[in-house]
Design a protein around this motif. Structure first.
Motif, PDB file in Angstrom:
ATOM      1  N   UNK A 168       0.861  -1.597  -0.131  1.00 28.46           N
ATOM      2  CA  UNK A 168      -0.070   0.328   0.127  1.00 28.46           C
ATOM      3  C   UNK A 168       0.578   1.382  -0.039  1.00 28.46           C
ATOM      4  N   UNK A 169       2.126   1.424   0.168  1.00 32.04           N
ATOM      5  CA  UNK A 169       2.956   2.375   0.586  1.00 32.04           C
ATOM      6  C   UNK A 169       3.498   2.874  -0.819  1.00 32.04           C
ATOM      7  N   UNK A 170       3.596   1.909  -1.801  1.00 32.88           N
ATOM      8  CA  UNK A 170       4.152   2.151  -2.518  1.00 32.88           C
ATOM      9  C   UNK A 170       2.698   2.618  -3.416  1.00 32.88           C
ATOM     10  N   UNK A 171       1.984   2.060  -3.484  1.00 30.23           N
ATOM     11  CA  UNK A 171       0.720   2.140  -4.976  1.00 30.23           C
ATOM     12  C   UNK A 171       0.249   3.245  -4.303  1.00 30.23           C
ATOM     13  N   UNK A 172       0.306   4.117  -2.984  1.00 31.96           N
ATOM     14  CA  UNK A 172      -0.514   5.183  -3.096  1.00 31.96           C
ATOM     15  C   UNK A 172       0.511   6.113  -4.067  1.00 31.96           C
ATOM     16  N   UNK A 173       1.630   6.200  -3.985  1.00 30.14           N
ATOM     17  CA  UNK A 173       2.296   6.847  -5.435  1.00 30.14           C
ATOM     18  C   UNK A 173       3.098   6.508  -6.622  1.00 30.14           C
ATOM     19  N   UNK A 174       2.584   5.154  -6.759  1.00 25.78           N
ATOM     20  CA  UNK A 174       2.922   5.061  -8.671  1.00 25.78           C
ATOM     21  C   UNK A 174       1.679   4.168  -8.823  1.00 25.78           C
ATOM     22  N   UNK A 175       1.684   3.593 -10.139  1.00 28.15           N
ATOM     23  CA  UNK A 175       0.926   2.965 -11.028  1.00 28.15           C
ATOM     24  C   UNK A 175       1.188   1.718 -10.776  1.00 28.15           C
ATOM     25  N   UNK A 176       0.666   1.028  -9.257  1.00 26.63           N
ATOM     26  CA  UNK A 176       1.068  -0.283  -8.670  1.00 26.63           C
ATOM     27  C   UNK A 176      -0.417  -1.108  -8.871  1.00 26.63           C
ATOM     28  N   UNK A 177      -0.705  -2.341  -8.748  1.00 29.46           N
ATOM     29  CA  UNK A 177      -2.041  -3.024  -8.409  1.00 29.46           C
ATOM     30  C   UNK A 177      -1.527  -4.033  -7.270  1.00 29.46           C
ATOM     31  N   UNK A 178      -2.750  -3.633  -6.422  1.00 26.34           N
ATOM     32  CA  UNK A 178      -2.607  -5.397  -5.379  1.00 26.34           C
ATOM     33  C   UNK A 178      -3.507  -6.074  -5.022  1.00 26.34           C
ATOM     34  N   UNK A 179      -3.397  -6.913  -5.521  1.00 30.31           N
ATOM     35  CA  UNK A 179      -4.042  -8.488  -5.903  1.00 30.31           C
ATOM     36  C   UNK A 179      -4.120  -9.490  -4.843  1.00 30.31           C
ATOM     37  N   UNK A 233      -7.033  -3.060  -5.971  1.00 37.19           N
ATOM     38  CA  UNK A 233      -6.910  -3.122  -7.128  1.00 37.19           C
ATOM     39  C   UNK A 233      -6.508  -1.455  -7.314  1.00 37.19           C
ATOM     40  N   UNK A 234      -5.686  -0.564  -7.082  1.00 35.08           N
ATOM     41  CA  UNK A 234      -5.539   0.289  -7.423  1.00 35.08           C
ATOM     42  C   UNK A 234      -4.478   0.904  -7.801  1.00 35.08           C
ATOM     43  N   UNK A 235      -4.649   1.188  -8.819  1.00 40.76           N
ATOM     44  CA  UNK A 235      -3.921   1.273 -10.018  1.00 40.76           C
ATOM     45  C   UNK A 235      -2.767   3.267  -9.172  1.00 40.76           C
TER      46      UNK A 235
END
Length: 324
Positions: A255-266, A319-321
């Motif tokens: 979640x830390x990185x998905x807040x700032x970068x286009x990363x998805x958590x599954x 799912x957080x882009x």
């Protein structure tokens, strides 16, 4: 053959100090609450032990010899050291301490846990130093805890080292992390697909054991397809953004990185146990006030982050882009 001299005990050392300070057998006897004959006998023993008269007669009374003045300085130093040994330590005051604390932790915790610890130390112990040692496969953290190179270690293990004191800090849900550009980010992640995908994995920081994730998979008779391994968690986000790799980790890190970068958590497609983080320390510093205080600071941060993790599980952004 030279005669073996009588050993000098603390009682005689104290008499030596008072005799040389008072420069009078009678005054020293009163101060020490001893009879003059007893004190005169002690003076004879001291002269025999040191090989020096210590006190000699002068015009107005007893005066110390040159050696006696030297012995007084040694006696003062020795008795001060004995007092420090026998007295309980002063109460630890974080606001005044200049102690150097040594904390071992994998760089997985760099993004969220360690900054909170640093904030507390700067606020409550502004003169203290904090040295963070990266825990990796080449670092003998158990040996460093035993020999004083480390005060505490934070980490997650399926089975923590049994010979250490241990406190449970917090649990973190296992999730999968992937670049949002990856087509898999928009598919259902099944167990079969998960095991077949190319995985990015950290190098285990204990050489004799598998990582938390691979240890669990092995216990289930499963094995994932690890295509790349990295020594530092700080490399993960950049690798996922430029490849088709998938990374299995804790929700807090993802979640830390998905807040700032286009990363998805599954969601993890397998029933992984939670990643359980522990605080370890050795018996040698179990009762040390300053290390107790450090452990309390770490526990305070863990409680705070554990509460935030609990809130995130109630509304997980699976799912957080992220932000472009």
């Amino acid at each position: 053959m030279p005669r073996t001299r009588e050993p000098l005990d603390t009682h005689l050392l104290r008499i030596l100090q008072i005799l040389l300070t008072e420069q009078s057998v009678s005054r020293a006897a009163i101060k020490l609450e001893l009879s003059q004959p007893a004190l005169s006998n002690s003076l004879r023993r001291l002269r025999d032990i040191t090989g020096d008269p210590i006190l000699v007669r002068g015009k107005t009374g007893m005066v110390p010899t040159s050696r006696g003045l030297e012995l007084l300085a040694h006696a003062n130093d020795a008795l001060s050291a004995i007092d420090r040994i026998t007295q309980p330590p002063d109460d630890f005051e974080p606001a005044r301490t200049k102690r150097e604390f040594h904390l071992g932790a994998p760089d997985y915790l760099d993004a969220m846990f360690l900054p909170n610890i640093a904030e507390i130390l700067r606020r409550e112990a502004p003169y203290a130093k904090l040295i963070v040692h990266p825990i990796n496969a080449d670092y003998d953290y158990v040996g460093s805890l035993e020999d004083g190179g480390l005060d505490v270690v934070i980490g997650n293990w399926l089975e923590p080292p049994p010979q250490m004191h241990m406190a449970r800090l917090f649990d973190d849900e296992v999730v999968c992390m992937i670049g949002s550009q990856n087509p898999v980010a928009h598919r259902e992640l099944t167990p079969k697909l998960y095991l077949e995908l190319p995985h990015l994995a950290p190098i285990p920081y204990v050489t004799t054991r598998q990582s938390f994730i691979d240890g669990y998979l092995a216990s289930q008779g499963l094995q994932r397809n690890i295509q790349m391994t990295i020594p530092y968690f700080g490399m993960v986000a950049g690798m996922l953004l430029r490849t088709d790799l998938i990374f299995t980790t804790g929700r807090q890190f993802a979640q830390h990185y998905a807040r700032y970068l286009p990363l998805t958590i599954l969601p993890a497609p397998l029933p992984f146990p939670p990643m359980r983080f522990y605080l370890l320390w050795h018996e040698r510093c179990h009762d040390a006030q300053e290390v107790i205080w450090l452990r309390q600071c770490i526990t305070k941060v863990a409680t705070m982050l554990g509460a935030s993790l609990g809130n995130s599980r109630q509304n997980p952004p699976t799912r957080h882009p992220g932000k472009p």
